[in-house]
Design an enzyme around this catalytic site. Structure first.
Site, PDB file in Angstrom:
ATOM      1  N   ASN A 119       4.251  10.431  -3.975  1.00 53.06           N
ATOM      2  CA  ASN A 119       4.342   9.018  -4.356  1.00 53.06           C
ATOM      3  C   ASN A 119       5.048   8.773  -5.686  1.00 53.06           C
ATOM      4  O   ASN A 119       5.553   7.700  -5.921  1.00 53.06           O
ATOM      5  CB  ASN A 119       2.938   8.393  -4.406  1.00 53.06           C
ATOM      6  CG  ASN A 119       1.942   9.225  -5.175  1.00 53.06           C
ATOM      7  OD1 ASN A 119       1.794  10.418  -4.945  1.00 53.06           O
ATOM      8  ND2 ASN A 119       1.245   8.601  -6.102  1.00 53.06           N
ATOM      9  N   GLN A 143       2.785   7.465   1.763  1.00 51.35           N
ATOM     10  CA  GLN A 143       4.105   6.974   1.337  1.00 51.35           C
ATOM     11  C   GLN A 143       5.155   7.139   2.440  1.00 51.35           C
ATOM     12  O   GLN A 143       6.279   6.658   2.292  1.00 51.35           O
ATOM     13  CB  GLN A 143       4.564   7.715   0.076  1.00 51.35           C
ATOM     14  CG  GLN A 143       3.723   7.444  -1.147  1.00 51.35           C
ATOM     15  CD  GLN A 143       3.870   6.016  -1.681  1.00 51.35           C
ATOM     16  OE1 GLN A 143       4.829   5.303  -1.370  1.00 51.35           O
ATOM     17  NE2 GLN A 143       2.906   5.576  -2.468  1.00 51.35           N
ATOM     18  N   THR A 185     -19.630  -2.495   8.724  1.00 49.52           N
ATOM     19  CA  THR A 185     -19.084  -3.548   9.589  1.00 49.52           C
ATOM     20  C   THR A 185     -17.558  -3.471   9.602  1.00 49.52           C
ATOM     21  O   THR A 185     -16.936  -3.270   8.559  1.00 49.52           O
ATOM     22  CB  THR A 185     -19.517  -4.934   9.045  1.00 49.52           C
ATOM     23  OG1 THR A 185     -20.933  -4.912   8.909  1.00 49.52           O
ATOM     24  CG2 THR A 185     -19.097  -6.058   9.983  1.00 49.52           C
ATOM     25  N   CYS A 216      -2.031   4.147  -9.945  1.00 58.22           N
ATOM     26  CA  CYS A 216      -3.450   4.515  -9.896  1.00 58.22           C
ATOM     27  C   CYS A 216      -3.862   5.235 -11.167  1.00 58.22           C
ATOM     28  O   CYS A 216      -5.001   5.224 -11.564  1.00 58.22           O
ATOM     29  CB  CYS A 216      -3.736   5.419  -8.712  1.00 58.22           C
ATOM     30  SG  CYS A 216      -2.477   5.403  -7.465  1.00 58.22           S
ATOM     31  N   SER A 229      -2.245   4.138   4.683  1.00 56.97           N
ATOM     32  CA  SER A 229      -2.778   2.978   3.966  1.00 56.97           C
ATOM     33  C   SER A 229      -1.934   1.759   4.310  1.00 56.97           C
ATOM     34  O   SER A 229      -0.699   1.856   4.377  1.00 56.97           O
ATOM     35  CB  SER A 229      -2.734   3.234   2.460  1.00 56.97           C
ATOM     36  OG  SER A 229      -3.273   2.145   1.773  1.00 56.97           O
ATOM     37  N   ALA A 230      -2.599   0.603   4.500  1.00 58.71           N
ATOM     38  CA  ALA A 230      -1.870  -0.598   4.942  1.00 58.71           C
ATOM     39  C   ALA A 230      -1.053  -1.244   3.827  1.00 58.71           C
ATOM     40  O   ALA A 230       0.009  -1.812   4.070  1.00 58.71           O
ATOM     41  CB  ALA A 230      -2.864  -1.621   5.517  1.00 58.71           C
ATOM     42  N   HIS A 231      -1.545  -1.135   2.576  1.00 57.80           N
ATOM     43  CA  HIS A 231      -0.894  -1.955   1.541  1.00 57.80           C
ATOM     44  C   HIS A 231       0.438  -1.408   1.037  1.00 57.80           C
ATOM     45  O   HIS A 231       1.112  -2.054   0.251  1.00 57.80           O
ATOM     46  CB  HIS A 231      -1.858  -2.253   0.377  1.00 57.80           C
ATOM     47  CG  HIS A 231      -2.165  -1.121  -0.544  1.00 57.80           C
ATOM     48  ND1 HIS A 231      -1.484  -0.944  -1.716  1.00 57.80           N
ATOM     49  CD2 HIS A 231      -3.092  -0.128  -0.491  1.00 57.80           C
ATOM     50  CE1 HIS A 231      -2.005   0.111  -2.360  1.00 57.80           C
ATOM     51  NE2 HIS A 231      -2.969   0.624  -1.625  1.00 57.80           N
TER      52      HIS A 231
HETATM   53  N1  PMP Z   1      -2.236   8.657  -1.523  1.00 64.51           N
HETATM   54  C1  PMP Z   1      -1.012   8.327  -1.952  1.00 64.51           C
HETATM   55  C2  PMP Z   1       0.109   9.276  -1.732  1.00 64.51           C
HETATM   56  C3  PMP Z   1      -0.797   7.104  -2.580  1.00 64.51           C
HETATM   57  O1  PMP Z   1       0.432   6.773  -2.998  1.00 64.51           O
HETATM   58  C4  PMP Z   1      -1.883   6.228  -2.771  1.00 64.51           C
HETATM   59  C5  PMP Z   1      -1.694   4.909  -3.492  1.00 64.51           C
HETATM   60  N2  PMP Z   1      -1.128   5.056  -4.762  1.00 64.51           N
HETATM   61  C6  PMP Z   1      -3.130   6.613  -2.311  1.00 64.51           C
HETATM   62  C7  PMP Z   1      -3.283   7.837  -1.692  1.00 64.51           C
HETATM   63  C8  PMP Z   1      -4.341   5.703  -2.443  1.00 64.51           C
HETATM   64  O2  PMP Z   1      -4.209   4.656  -1.531  1.00 64.51           O
HETATM   65  P1  PMP Z   1      -5.293   3.497  -1.396  1.00 64.51           P
HETATM   66  O3  PMP Z   1      -4.951   2.517  -2.460  1.00 64.51           O
HETATM   67  O4  PMP Z   1      -5.087   2.934  -0.015  1.00 64.51           O
HETATM   68  O5  PMP Z   1      -6.640   4.110  -1.555  1.00 64.51           O
END
Ligand code: PMP
Length: 362
Positions: free
Chosen positions: A121, A149, A207, A299, A169-171
């Site tokens: 990432n 990614q 849920t 993060c 991951s959706a976002h």
């Molecule tokens: N794994 C990778 C490679 C990511 O880039 C990220 C987000 N920075 C995550 C895990 C964590 O994702 P989430 O916000 O959905 O927990």
């Protein structure tokens, strides 16, 4: 929203308009508890199963092999904890949700788990996963890959990749924050992380996040419809490479942490270091100009240690402290790149002039 050049898609992508519309509709329509026996419950569950099928089709899995989670961190934690007490080997480039949980749970028992992301990432590096998968299976071990990614950026086939587990991951693809998925190959070991409910075929209590999962589904439809990985490879790569080459040419002391040769990195990520200029300062100066980038991974921001990824690659704290990441989407334009290059050389020059760190290159 104020006007800006947003180049932090790898941290999170803005929600797609069609996803937002679908979620608004779903809030009113599919509000019932999807585990309930009644009709509104069934209707909600049906929508969830549609997303499950969509994701399964996109990655060449069976729908029964998909578990919805709250995001990639939970998916990663779940796989690692499944191997509690076992040998766990990860790459030093992994996300902290792998590295930190492996520190807690790893032991000496067999079978072993290998966890290697296909693409990183922070610098976008693509790993040769097939070698690791072969080795794992030869040893009777299991392999997990964090594909957070990769979804939408490269085609994914979990069978060809020979994976036992994969994280999504959706976002990162224009879906909502707080929804993700875990692929668990049929018959691979599995231990639920969240217990106390029979949801997800007894594999994850709580849920169902119906509206979130519906939003995830809409983002997956977008990927499928536009075959976005092709556009990333053709269009986004060109813009990324243009920015990389202009930075190298126009900015003194710049070096790439991303290998931009074809096949070596995701086409939407560019990580660059600037001698004697601090990443956080560059980020803030760019922010003041309406250009949004990040240092390391979002993060880890607030963390003053240099990026563990760039440290693993370079073992050079100065390079790691002076790095920034640009990450692109299908909405990124040539004008965005021009805007960056209008202001970035001046920002770096100013920072280098006030720095107490000596320039290595003159
Ligand atoms: N794994 C990778 C490679 C990511 O880039 C990220 C987000 N920075 C995550 C895990 C964590 O994702 P989430 O916000 O959905 O927990």
């Amino acid at each position: 929203m104020y006007p800006m050049v947003y180049l932090d898609y790898a941290a999170t992508a803005p929600i797609l308009p069609e996803v937002l519309e679908k979620m608004h509709h779903a809030e009113n329509t599919f509000f019932a508890n999807a585990s309930a026996l009644h009709t509104p419950g069934h209707l909600a569950l049906n929508e969830i199963e549609n997303t499950r099928t969509l994701l399964a089709e996109l990655i060449n899995a069976d729908p029964s092999e998909i578990i919805f989670t709250s995001g990639a961190s939970e998916s990663n934690n779940t796989v690692i904890r499944t191997f509690e007490g076992h040998e766990i080997e990860t790459s030093p480039l992994e996300h902290h949700s792998i590295i930190e949980s492996a520190k807690i749970y790893r032991g000496k028992k067999l079978p072993k788990l290998y966890s290697y992301m296909l693409a990183n990432n922070e610098i976008g590096e693509i790993l040769d996963l097939s070698k690791i998968a072969k080795k794992a299976h030869r040893e009777g071990a299991f392999i997990h890959s964090d594909l957070t990614q990769v979804l939408g950026k490269l085609p994914i086939d979990v069978k060809k990749l020979d994976l036992d587990y994969a994280t999504f991951s959706a976002h990162k693809i224009g879906g909502p924050i707080g929804v993700g998925a875990l692929y668990v190959k049929k018959d691979a070991p599995f231990k639920p992380l969240i217990i106390g409910g029979n949801q997800e075929n007894k594999r994850r209590g709580s849920t169902y996040n119906t509206v979130g999962i519906i939003g995830f589904g809409e983002a997956l439809k977008y990927i499928k419809k536009h075959q976005t990985w092709k556009k990333y490879d053709q269009d986004v790569r060109k813009l990324r490479d243009e920015l990389a080459n202009r930075i190298l040419k126009e900015i003194k002391g710049s070096s790439l942490n991303t290998d931009i040769k074809p096949g070596k990195s995701l086409p939407n990520i560019l990580n660059v270091s600037f001698e004697a200029a601090e990443g956080e300062s560059i980020e803030l100066y760019l922010d003041a100009e309406g250009i949004i980038v990040s240092t390391g991974s979002a993060c880890a921001s607030g963390d003053i240690r240099p990026s563990h990824v760039i440290m693993a690659k370079t073992n050079d704290a100065e390079v790691a402290h002076s790095s920034i990441r640009f990450s692109f989407s299908l909405d990124t334009t040539k004008q965005d790149i021009d805007k960056v290059m209008e202001v970035l050389p001046g920002i770096i020059d100013r920072l280098q002039k006030i720095s107490t760190i000596k320039m290595r290159s003159k």
